[in-house]
Structures are given as C-alpha cells and as structure tokens.
Design a protein around this motif. Sequence first.
Motif, PDB file in Angstrom:
ATOM      1  N   GLN A   1      -2.505   8.462  11.822  1.00 45.65           N
ATOM      2  CA  GLN A   1      -1.486   8.881  12.573  1.00 45.65           C
ATOM      3  C   GLN A   1      -2.241   9.777  13.885  1.00 45.65           C
ATOM      4  O   GLN A   1      -1.694  10.001  14.932  1.00 45.65           O
ATOM      5  N   ASP A   2      -3.425  10.125  13.536  1.00 48.43           N
ATOM      6  CA  ASP A   2      -4.232  11.069  14.645  1.00 48.43           C
ATOM      7  C   ASP A   2      -4.561  10.339  15.756  1.00 48.43           C
ATOM      8  O   ASP A   2      -4.489  10.578  16.928  1.00 48.43           O
ATOM      9  N   LEU A   3      -4.770   8.822  15.526  1.00 45.81           N
ATOM     10  CA  LEU A   3      -5.414   8.151  16.556  1.00 45.81           C
ATOM     11  C   LEU A   3      -3.886   7.683  17.251  1.00 45.81           C
ATOM     12  O   LEU A   3      -3.870   7.610  18.545  1.00 45.81           O
ATOM     13  N   LEU A   4      -2.840   7.277  16.303  1.00 45.48           N
ATOM     14  CA  LEU A   4      -1.751   6.542  16.888  1.00 45.48           C
ATOM     15  C   LEU A   4      -0.695   7.358  17.756  1.00 45.48           C
ATOM     16  O   LEU A   4       0.140   7.052  18.485  1.00 45.48           O
ATOM     17  N   SER A   5      -0.989   8.880  17.611  1.00 46.63           N
ATOM     18  CA  SER A   5      -0.341   9.736  18.425  1.00 46.63           C
ATOM     19  C   SER A   5      -0.555   9.889  19.613  1.00 46.63           C
ATOM     20  O   SER A   5      -0.118  10.389  20.625  1.00 46.63           O
ATOM     21  N   GLU A   6      -1.753   9.342  19.864  1.00 47.49           N
ATOM     22  CA  GLU A   6      -2.718   9.280  21.253  1.00 47.49           C
ATOM     23  C   GLU A   6      -2.131   8.083  22.183  1.00 47.49           C
ATOM     24  O   GLU A   6      -2.579   8.191  23.366  1.00 47.49           O
ATOM     25  N   ALA A   7      -1.989   6.986  21.464  1.00 46.30           N
ATOM     26  CA  ALA A   7      -1.601   5.862  22.334  1.00 46.30           C
ATOM     27  C   ALA A   7      -0.401   4.990  21.685  1.00 46.30           C
ATOM     28  O   ALA A   7      -0.027   5.151  20.567  1.00 46.30           O
ATOM     29  N   VAL A   8       0.158   4.266  22.370  1.00 43.44           N
ATOM     30  CA  VAL A   8       1.191   3.033  22.028  1.00 43.44           C
ATOM     31  C   VAL A   8       0.446   2.113  21.424  1.00 43.44           C
ATOM     32  O   VAL A   8      -0.455   1.445  21.692  1.00 43.44           O
TER      33      VAL A   8
ATOM     34  N   LYS B   1      13.278   9.055  13.670  1.00 44.92           N
ATOM     35  CA  LYS B   1      12.989  10.458  13.812  1.00 44.92           C
ATOM     36  C   LYS B   1      11.964  11.204  13.253  1.00 44.92           C
ATOM     37  O   LYS B   1      11.127  10.188  12.492  1.00 44.92           O
ATOM     38  N   PRO B   2      10.930  11.921  13.747  1.00 48.74           N
ATOM     39  CA  PRO B   2       9.913  12.592  13.380  1.00 48.74           C
ATOM     40  C   PRO B   2       9.939  13.338  11.904  1.00 48.74           C
ATOM     41  O   PRO B   2      10.984  13.710  11.667  1.00 48.74           O
ATOM     42  N   SER B   3       9.068  12.851  11.224  1.00 51.25           N
ATOM     43  CA  SER B   3       8.860  13.596  10.181  1.00 51.25           C
ATOM     44  C   SER B   3       7.356  13.780   9.761  1.00 51.25           C
ATOM     45  O   SER B   3       6.522  13.236   9.531  1.00 51.25           O
ATOM     46  N   GLY B   4       7.030  15.248  10.297  1.00 51.00           N
ATOM     47  CA  GLY B   4       5.714  15.806  10.340  1.00 51.00           C
ATOM     48  C   GLY B   4       5.132  14.897  11.511  1.00 51.00           C
ATOM     49  O   GLY B   4       5.783  14.779  12.606  1.00 51.00           O
ATOM     50  N   THR B   5       4.038  13.951  11.170  1.00 47.01           N
ATOM     51  CA  THR B   5       3.403  13.322  12.365  1.00 47.01           C
ATOM     52  C   THR B   5       3.836  11.805  12.223  1.00 47.01           C
ATOM     53  O   THR B   5       3.186  10.711  12.678  1.00 47.01           O
ATOM     54  N   ALA B   6       4.551  11.672  11.159  1.00 44.86           N
ATOM     55  CA  ALA B   6       5.292  10.116  11.001  1.00 44.86           C
ATOM     56  C   ALA B   6       6.592  10.146  11.556  1.00 44.86           C
ATOM     57  O   ALA B   6       7.140  10.954  12.126  1.00 44.86           O
TER      58      ALA B   6
ATOM     59  N   LEU C   1       0.910  -1.203   0.126  1.00 41.39           N
ATOM     60  CA  LEU C   1      -0.149   0.080  -0.069  1.00 41.39           C
ATOM     61  C   LEU C   1       0.969   1.307  -0.035  1.00 41.39           C
ATOM     62  O   LEU C   1       1.421   1.717   1.021  1.00 41.39           O
ATOM     63  N   ILE C   2       1.061   1.818  -1.176  1.00 42.36           N
ATOM     64  CA  ILE C   2       2.135   2.976  -1.385  1.00 42.36           C
ATOM     65  C   ILE C   2       1.638   4.220  -0.573  1.00 42.36           C
ATOM     66  O   ILE C   2       0.159   4.373  -0.785  1.00 42.36           O
ATOM     67  N   ARG C   3       2.183   4.874   0.349  1.00 45.50           N
ATOM     68  CA  ARG C   3       1.946   5.944   0.870  1.00 45.50           C
ATOM     69  C   ARG C   3       2.412   7.228  -0.024  1.00 45.50           C
ATOM     70  O   ARG C   3       3.497   7.206  -0.226  1.00 45.50           O
ATOM     71  N   ALA C   4       1.543   8.255   0.105  1.00 46.69           N
ATOM     72  CA  ALA C   4       2.200   9.606  -0.595  1.00 46.69           C
ATOM     73  C   ALA C   4       2.850  10.384   0.537  1.00 46.69           C
ATOM     74  O   ALA C   4       3.490  11.481   0.414  1.00 46.69           O
ATOM     75  N   GLY C   5       2.720  10.049   1.912  1.00 50.84           N
ATOM     76  CA  GLY C   5       3.645  10.273   2.921  1.00 50.84           C
ATOM     77  C   GLY C   5       3.574  11.338   3.948  1.00 50.84           C
ATOM     78  O   GLY C   5       2.890  12.266   4.140  1.00 50.84           O
ATOM     79  N   ALA C   6       4.293  11.276   4.786  1.00 45.26           N
ATOM     80  CA  ALA C   6       4.930  11.827   6.021  1.00 45.26           C
ATOM     81  C   ALA C   6       3.924  12.998   6.240  1.00 45.26           C
ATOM     82  O   ALA C   6       2.652  12.890   6.551  1.00 45.26           O
ATOM     83  N   ALA C   7       4.552  14.340   6.351  1.00 46.70           N
ATOM     84  CA  ALA C   7       3.789  15.497   6.821  1.00 46.70           C
ATOM     85  C   ALA C   7       2.649  16.002   5.770  1.00 46.70           C
ATOM     86  O   ALA C   7       1.640  16.383   6.357  1.00 46.70           O
ATOM     87  N   ALA C   8       2.776  15.489   4.553  1.00 47.79           N
ATOM     88  CA  ALA C   8       1.647  15.979   3.729  1.00 47.79           C
ATOM     89  C   ALA C   8       0.318  14.905   3.806  1.00 47.79           C
ATOM     90  O   ALA C   8      -0.488  15.492   3.358  1.00 47.79           O
ATOM     91  N   ALA C   9       0.472  13.945   4.676  1.00 51.63           N
ATOM     92  CA  ALA C   9      -0.364  13.049   4.688  1.00 51.63           C
ATOM     93  C   ALA C   9      -0.412  11.894   3.567  1.00 51.63           C
ATOM     94  O   ALA C   9      -0.325  12.068   2.430  1.00 51.63           O
ATOM     95  N   ALA C  10      -0.832  10.633   4.082  1.00 51.63           N
ATOM     96  CA  ALA C  10      -1.003   9.723   2.844  1.00 51.63           C
ATOM     97  C   ALA C  10      -1.699   8.405   3.069  1.00 51.63           C
ATOM     98  O   ALA C  10      -1.845   8.211   4.494  1.00 51.63           O
TER      99      ALA C  10
END
Length: 314
Positions: free
Chosen positions: A150-157, A187-192, A7-16
């Motif tokens: 990432q919006d959910l994953l940023s709030e939980a392990v 390293k963080p890249s945006g929210t990734a 599942l290719i992602r368009a990525g990192a801070a721009a969202a994918a």
Amino acid sequence: MRRRSFLIRAGAAAAAIGGGLWLKDHVIWRRPGLIFPEGGTSGWSPFVVHDATTPTVRVRIAGREVTALIDSGAQYSVIDRALVEALGLTTFFDMPLVAYGVGGQPQVGRGVTLDVTIGSLAVTGLRTAILDLGPLADEAGLGAPLVLGQDLLSEAVLDLDLKRRRARFVDPDGFVVSSVLRPVPVKPSGTALTAEVTVEGAVISAVIDTGFSSLIALSQGAAEAAGLLDGRPETAGASIVLGGMAKARVIEARTVTFGDDLWRSVRTPVFADSPLPNYPDALLGMAAFEDREVTLDLGRGRLHVSPMMDLTVG
C-alpha cells in the motif's frame, strides 16, 4: 493449492502480508518517489505467474530482474531476506519490525531503501521491510521475493486488465477513468480500501486484496455471523503464508454479492480470528474481478470495475 492458494492478510491499518503477518512501524515510514515518463504511465507489464490470478510483474532492482507481487492487502512493501543477500545490499535503516507468521512465531526484521524500475516507471526511496517470505518467494510457491504494498499503491493508480493478464501504474494527477468502468462504493480502513459484500444475506466489510486469489475469505467470527458454521460440510485447504503453509477450513457459501454482482456456491476459506488490532473480517480477492478491467486508486479511495457480461455466476 500452490500458486492459486489464497494469501491471508492480517489486515488493514495494522498491516498485513501473508496469513497472520503483522508489521508495526515505530517511526514515520516515508513515502517513495515516483518518476513517470511522458504519458504518465509505466506501460503495460504482463503477469509473470500465468497460472495465478494475483498480479505479478517483472521489476528491476540493482540491475537484476525479479518478480514482484502487487498486493493491496499489504500495508508495506516487503523484500525476501535471501534476495537482499543475493543483491549484496548492505545499507539498512534502523526500523524495528515485528512480524507474526505461521504458528504465531515472530520474525524481527530490518528495512532497506530500494530504487525499483517497473516498466517505464522509476520508484525511488521505497522503504521495504526485510523478512523471510518462505513459499511466497520460492519458485515452488508463488516465486515473488518482492511484494509491492500500500505504500507504493497509495502514490499511483493501479490499472489491471485481467482478460489480457497485464498491469500498469498510472500517474494519478493525469489519470482519466475509462467510460466503460463503473464506480464501486469503497471506504478507507487505515491505508487499505474496504467494500461491503453480502454472504448469504449478511453484510460484511471486506478488504480489497489483490494479493488474494480467491473470491472471498472470512474470519471465523464473520463466517459464524453469516451462518456458515451451521454444520454444513467442510474441506481442508492450505494457504501460502509468511514462512510456510497454513491450514484452513473451506466452506461453501450459497450466495455472495459484491456491488451488482452475484455468485452462487462459493468455496470460502475461513481463517481463525486474531487478537491483533484491525484484523479484517473478510478479504475480497481477484476472483471477484476475473476477466474484467479494474482501476484501484488507493490514494484517493476509489475503485472502478468493468461490468460482468453475466451477472449470475455459479
């Protein structure tokens, strides 16, 4: 390739989410609320799609059980438009969204706020983009009409036990990393989160992507920098992406390393470069963690992984 397709992602801070998908928000995307039970964990949930390496779990929305893909490569959570209609949801928030998918054709969507139950964890106010997910949602594809990003994953392990094929969410305030796990530099890249990998000696930054099933995928530019585009044999591949299937080139990399681990003769999908901002050079997927324990703490920028029994694969 179907459920095991990358599942290719368009990525990192721009969202994918899915190949070439770009979600851009125009107002603040509020964080969801998480209500953990006593013990601070959702409890273990078995993977729903047994022949896929990506984590899929059962969740409950509006009294209905659905399959959700846990996707650390997606900036936002997303719900399939058909599921919104099936649930009878009618209250939407005004947030213009533009998504570019197969063939570069844009989708313009809205958002809906969901209350979701994952095991014993209650998630409230999860602001979710409404898009046509195509084979991602279809039973003939992955069969996951909801993507937890990432919006959910940023709030939980996120705690993954890939040998037993199960996942759970843990309250980060009380979480203690198991002594059998080792830290991996990220390293963080945006929210990734990104980690350094080497492909035939070339150092490349890769997004940690639980929604990607293979070991690694490279952009064309990264593949060229690693020397993979030297005329060696290629085969055709396909990936499940937003709204359909996309073709890809698959080229064998002689060596790939991540942390202390080494793989040989790795079939590597190569996806086209994109002018979109923050497009990733590479994705590091679930095959890098096969039969291992993984904890991903996106909010605190930490990744811990159990060691491989044999550090040389191939």
